[in-house]
Scaffold this motif. Structure first.
Motif, PDB file in Angstrom:
ATOM      1  N   ASP A  42       0.820  -1.211   0.000  1.00 24.58           N
ATOM      2  CA  ASP A  42       0.000   0.000   0.000  1.00 24.58           C
ATOM      3  C   ASP A  42       0.857   1.266   0.000  1.00 24.58           C
ATOM      4  O   ASP A  42       0.358   2.346  -0.289  1.00 24.58           O
ATOM      5  CB  ASP A  42      -0.913   0.022   1.234  1.00 24.58           C
ATOM      6  N   ASN A  43       2.135   1.127   0.325  1.00 22.41           N
ATOM      7  CA  ASN A  43       3.016   2.286   0.422  1.00 22.41           C
ATOM      8  C   ASN A  43       3.615   2.635  -0.942  1.00 22.41           C
ATOM      9  O   ASN A  43       3.834   1.758  -1.786  1.00 22.41           O
ATOM     10  CB  ASN A  43       4.140   2.012   1.420  1.00 22.41           C
ATOM     11  N   PHE A  44       3.880   3.904  -1.145  1.00 23.31           N
ATOM     12  CA  PHE A  44       4.507   4.349  -2.386  1.00 23.31           C
ATOM     13  C   PHE A  44       5.476   5.483  -2.089  1.00 23.31           C
ATOM     14  O   PHE A  44       5.361   6.178  -1.066  1.00 23.31           O
ATOM     15  CB  PHE A  44       3.468   4.795  -3.418  1.00 23.31           C
ATOM     16  N   SER A  45       6.417   5.672  -2.991  1.00 20.36           N
ATOM     17  CA  SER A  45       7.392   6.757  -2.854  1.00 20.36           C
ATOM     18  C   SER A  45       7.828   7.192  -4.247  1.00 20.36           C
ATOM     19  O   SER A  45       8.325   6.387  -5.035  1.00 20.36           O
ATOM     20  CB  SER A  45       8.606   6.296  -2.047  1.00 20.36           C
ATOM     21  N   HIS A  46       7.608   8.469  -4.549  1.00 17.02           N
ATOM     22  CA  HIS A  46       8.039   9.056  -5.820  1.00 17.02           C
ATOM     23  C   HIS A  46       9.112  10.105  -5.521  1.00 17.02           C
ATOM     24  O   HIS A  46       8.942  10.942  -4.628  1.00 17.02           O
ATOM     25  CB  HIS A  46       6.866   9.715  -6.545  1.00 17.02           C
ATOM     26  N   LYS A  47      10.187  10.084  -6.301  1.00 10.02           N
ATOM     27  CA  LYS A  47      11.268  11.056  -6.132  1.00 10.02           C
ATOM     28  C   LYS A  47      11.676  11.586  -7.499  1.00 10.02           C
ATOM     29  O   LYS A  47      11.729  10.831  -8.471  1.00 10.02           O
ATOM     30  CB  LYS A  47      12.490  10.420  -5.458  1.00 10.02           C
ATOM     31  N   PHE A  48      11.951  12.893  -7.557  1.00  4.92           N
ATOM     32  CA  PHE A  48      12.489  13.469  -8.785  1.00  4.92           C
ATOM     33  C   PHE A  48      13.275  14.734  -8.440  1.00  4.92           C
ATOM     34  O   PHE A  48      13.101  15.324  -7.370  1.00  4.92           O
ATOM     35  CB  PHE A  48      11.380  13.757  -9.807  1.00  4.92           C
ATOM     36  N   ILE A  49      14.144  15.118  -9.365  1.00  6.77           N
ATOM     37  CA  ILE A  49      15.028  16.274  -9.177  1.00  6.77           C
ATOM     38  C   ILE A  49      14.581  17.418 -10.088  1.00  6.77           C
ATOM     39  O   ILE A  49      14.310  17.219 -11.277  1.00  6.77           O
ATOM     40  CB  ILE A  49      16.488  15.909  -9.504  1.00  6.77           C
ATOM     41  N   LEU A  50      14.492  18.615  -9.515  1.00  7.63           N
ATOM     42  CA  LEU A  50      14.176  19.805 -10.286  1.00  7.63           C
ATOM     43  C   LEU A  50      15.427  20.666 -10.405  1.00  7.63           C
ATOM     44  O   LEU A  50      16.096  20.953  -9.408  1.00  7.63           O
ATOM     45  CB  LEU A  50      13.067  20.615  -9.617  1.00  7.63           C
ATOM     46  N   LYS A  51      15.755  21.052 -11.610  1.00 11.16           N
ATOM     47  CA  LYS A  51      16.889  21.934 -11.842  1.00 11.16           C
ATOM     48  C   LYS A  51      16.452  23.385 -11.622  1.00 11.16           C
ATOM     49  O   LYS A  51      15.399  23.804 -12.081  1.00 11.16           O
ATOM     50  CB  LYS A  51      17.405  21.775 -13.281  1.00 11.16           C
ATOM     51  N   GLY A  60      21.522  24.413  -7.208  1.00 12.56           N
ATOM     52  CA  GLY A  60      20.906  24.337  -8.524  1.00 12.56           C
ATOM     53  C   GLY A  60      19.978  23.160  -8.696  1.00 12.56           C
ATOM     54  O   GLY A  60      19.513  22.901  -9.803  1.00 12.56           O
ATOM     55  N   GLU A  61      19.715  22.424  -7.611  1.00  7.67           N
ATOM     56  CA  GLU A  61      18.832  21.267  -7.687  1.00  7.67           C
ATOM     57  C   GLU A  61      17.913  21.218  -6.472  1.00  7.67           C
ATOM     58  O   GLU A  61      18.297  21.623  -5.370  1.00  7.67           O
ATOM     59  CB  GLU A  61      19.630  19.956  -7.744  1.00  7.67           C
ATOM     60  N   LEU A  62      16.692  20.770  -6.700  1.00 11.37           N
ATOM     61  CA  LEU A  62      15.746  20.540  -5.621  1.00 11.37           C
ATOM     62  C   LEU A  62      15.284  19.088  -5.684  1.00 11.37           C
ATOM     63  O   LEU A  62      14.854  18.614  -6.740  1.00 11.37           O
ATOM     64  CB  LEU A  62      14.525  21.467  -5.737  1.00 11.37           C
ATOM     65  N   GLN A  63      15.410  18.397  -4.584  1.00  6.52           N
ATOM     66  CA  GLN A  63      14.946  17.015  -4.539  1.00  6.52           C
ATOM     67  C   GLN A  63      13.520  16.988  -3.983  1.00  6.52           C
ATOM     68  O   GLN A  63      13.277  17.431  -2.864  1.00  6.52           O
ATOM     69  CB  GLN A  63      15.848  16.151  -3.657  1.00  6.52           C
ATOM     70  N   VAL A  64      12.594  16.492  -4.779  1.00  4.42           N
ATOM     71  CA  VAL A  64      11.176  16.452  -4.403  1.00  4.42           C
ATOM     72  C   VAL A  64      10.776  15.004  -4.142  1.00  4.42           C
ATOM     73  O   VAL A  64      11.106  14.101  -4.927  1.00  4.42           O
ATOM     74  CB  VAL A  64      10.285  17.054  -5.511  1.00  4.42           C
ATOM     75  N   GLU A  65      10.090  14.780  -3.040  1.00  2.00           N
ATOM     76  CA  GLU A  65       9.612  13.437  -2.696  1.00  2.00           C
ATOM     77  C   GLU A  65       8.120  13.488  -2.386  1.00  2.00           C
ATOM     78  O   GLU A  65       7.656  14.402  -1.703  1.00  2.00           O
ATOM     79  CB  GLU A  65      10.351  12.885  -1.467  1.00  2.00           C
ATOM     80  N   LEU A  66       7.403  12.527  -2.888  1.00  2.00           N
ATOM     81  CA  LEU A  66       5.994  12.342  -2.541  1.00  2.00           C
ATOM     82  C   LEU A  66       5.859  10.935  -1.997  1.00  2.00           C
ATOM     83  O   LEU A  66       5.932   9.948  -2.733  1.00  2.00           O
ATOM     84  CB  LEU A  66       5.079  12.529  -3.761  1.00  2.00           C
ATOM     85  N   ASN A  67       5.696  10.850  -0.691  1.00  2.00           N
ATOM     86  CA  ASN A  67       5.584   9.558  -0.018  1.00  2.00           C
ATOM     87  C   ASN A  67       4.180   9.399   0.561  1.00  2.00           C
ATOM     88  O   ASN A  67       3.522  10.382   0.916  1.00  2.00           O
ATOM     89  CB  ASN A  67       6.611   9.448   1.114  1.00  2.00           C
ATOM     90  N   GLY A  68       3.738   8.162   0.667  1.00  2.00           N
ATOM     91  CA  GLY A  68       2.423   7.957   1.255  1.00  2.00           C
ATOM     92  C   GLY A  68       1.975   6.521   1.221  1.00  2.00           C
ATOM     93  O   GLY A  68       2.748   5.606   0.897  1.00  2.00           O
ATOM     94  N   SER A  69       0.724   6.323   1.571  1.00  2.00           N
ATOM     95  CA  SER A  69       0.104   4.998   1.524  1.00  2.00           C
ATOM     96  C   SER A  69      -1.275   5.138   0.889  1.00  2.00           C
ATOM     97  O   SER A  69      -1.961   6.148   1.064  1.00  2.00           O
ATOM     98  CB  SER A  69      -0.016   4.405   2.928  1.00  2.00           C
ATOM     99  N   LEU A  70      -1.650   4.109   0.139  1.00  2.00           N
ATOM    100  CA  LEU A  70      -2.909   4.136  -0.613  1.00  2.00           C
ATOM    101  C   LEU A  70      -3.704   2.866  -0.345  1.00  2.00           C
ATOM    102  O   LEU A  70      -3.194   1.758  -0.504  1.00  2.00           O
ATOM    103  CB  LEU A  70      -2.632   4.267  -2.111  1.00  2.00           C
ATOM    104  N   GLN A  71      -4.941   3.064   0.073  1.00  2.00           N
ATOM    105  CA  GLN A  71      -5.871   1.942   0.250  1.00  2.00           C
ATOM    106  C   GLN A  71      -7.072   2.199  -0.650  1.00  2.00           C
ATOM    107  O   GLN A  71      -7.671   3.276  -0.618  1.00  2.00           O
ATOM    108  CB  GLN A  71      -6.309   1.843   1.715  1.00  2.00           C
TER     109      GLN A  71
END
Length: 364
Positions: A42-51, A60-71
């Motif tokens: 049910d858990n998920f984690s998305h990561k990406f880098i913004l220049k 010059g970089e921002l690390q963005v994370e979207l973490n959570g759980s989905l039911q």
């Protein structure tokens, strides 16, 4: 379907996914992260880098994370949005939030000349021209008067309007903008909305409220018949019941077909496809057995709907029903079906040959 839509660093951050487990994260219109199908967790984690523009003290970089759980059943999404490990936003999204969400319209595409495009343009003109509504109503009244009598035509139009008002009432309950009721000669009625639905539950309620309002009208006419002995009220009760019973057939695009589709596709896409195909097979049999050309026309429309449901089975924008909603929907459907059948059976016991015709038709 769209699971989440929030603001992130000046652009919309949108999470889309399906019950199969795949997810895609969009920042603006760009896909920045993707999770392949996996329903084990049910858990998920998305990561990406913004220049960003490099400045003093800025890498010059921002690390963005979207973490959570989905039911999914019942729907519950909990998330945290972090930028460079700092919490920017956290919240919970439930079924009510999805239900009340306004669906955003995508960018307009260049116009292409095609049959489908012309049909869509025609439908838009139909929805926007109020005079067409009046002309169609007059046409329906004239058509039914020609087939039957002016008295029966008026009664039939009233039954159709009351049925469609049930759909309109449900749309307004969910906050959807409505275009009103259109009566189509020899076909029936149509309740139109400007807005799109977000959940299968909305589809269930909007679909079944038409026949349910029809049941209420039949019961009211039946009570009136008991009190006054006016056979016209009994006739209105039984033929209105038959009309709404026909609409509850589990065949797309009838209301019963939408109920079947929403319940079945909420279980899984394969079950939904099989159920809709079986419903279409039932429609073909009934169309052939009773010689119903209208049902054959409706089946052609329903087949197109089944095809598009299959094509978008992994990309559906509608939140599926949870187990409780599936049971409630099925019970509501059966109660409405049983109530309409009971009205037909009761009136059929009066001994009047004309009033018992719907019962004989069902018995055949």
């Amino acid at each position: 379907m769209q699971l989440l839509a929030i603001e992130c660093l000046g652009k919309p951050l949108r999470l889309e996914g399906s019950m199969a487990g795949w997810q895609q994260l969009f920042w603006g219109e760009q896909c920045v992260s993707q999770i392949d199908a996996n329903a084990d967790s049910d858990n998920f984690s998305h990561k990406f880098i913004l220049k960003t523009d490099a400045r003093e003290g800025d890498q010059g970089e921002l690390q963005v994370e979207l973490n959570g759980s989905l039911q999914w059943q019942p729907f519950d999404l909990q998330f945290q949005l972090l930028v460079n490990n700092e919490l920017l936003q956290e919240n919970t999204v439930n079924e009510k939030d999805i239900e009340q969400r306004q669906i955003s319209q995508g960018e307009k595409q260049p116009m292409k000349v095609s049959f489908i495009g012309m049909a869509g343009l025609g439908l838009k003109l139909l929805k926007s021209a109020k005079v067409i509504k009046v002309l169609f109503a007059a046409g329906s009244l004239a058509a039914y008067s020609w087939l039957f009598s002016i008295e029966f035509a008026i009664a039939l139009v009233l039954c159709l309007v009351f049925h469609e008002y049930g759909h309109i009432k449900a749309m307004k309950y969910f906050g959807l903008k409505t275009k009103g009721i259109y009566l189509i000669p020899f076909v029936g009625g149509l309740a139109l909305s400007d807005d799109k639905i977000n959940t299968r539950w909305q589809d269930i309620v909007i679909s079944i409220m038409g026949p349910f309002f029809g049941l209420i009208l039949s019961i009211a006419c039946l009570v009136g018949y008991w009190l006054t002995d006016l056979e016209i009220l009994a006739g209105l009760a039984v033929f209105n019941a038959l009309l709404n019973l026909f609409n509850l057939l589990p065949i797309l695009p009838l209301d019963g077909g939408h109920v079947l589709k929403s319940i079945a596709f909420s279980i899984n896409s394969k079950f939904g496809l099989v159920a809709c195909i079986l419903g279409a097979a039932l429609g073909i049999y009934l169309s052939y057995y009773f010689g119903l050309a209208l049902l054959g026309f409706l089946l052609a429309i329903g087949s197109v709907e089944i095809f598009f449901e299959y094509k978008r089975r992994h990309l559906s924008e509608l939140l599926p029903l949870n187990r409780y909603a599936q049971i409630v929907s099925a019970v509501w459907y059966v109660i409405t079906l049983g109530g309409l059948s009971a009205v037909i059976w009761f009136v059929g016991q009066t001994g009047n040959n004309a009033l018992s015709l719907p019962l004989k038709l069902l018995a055949s």
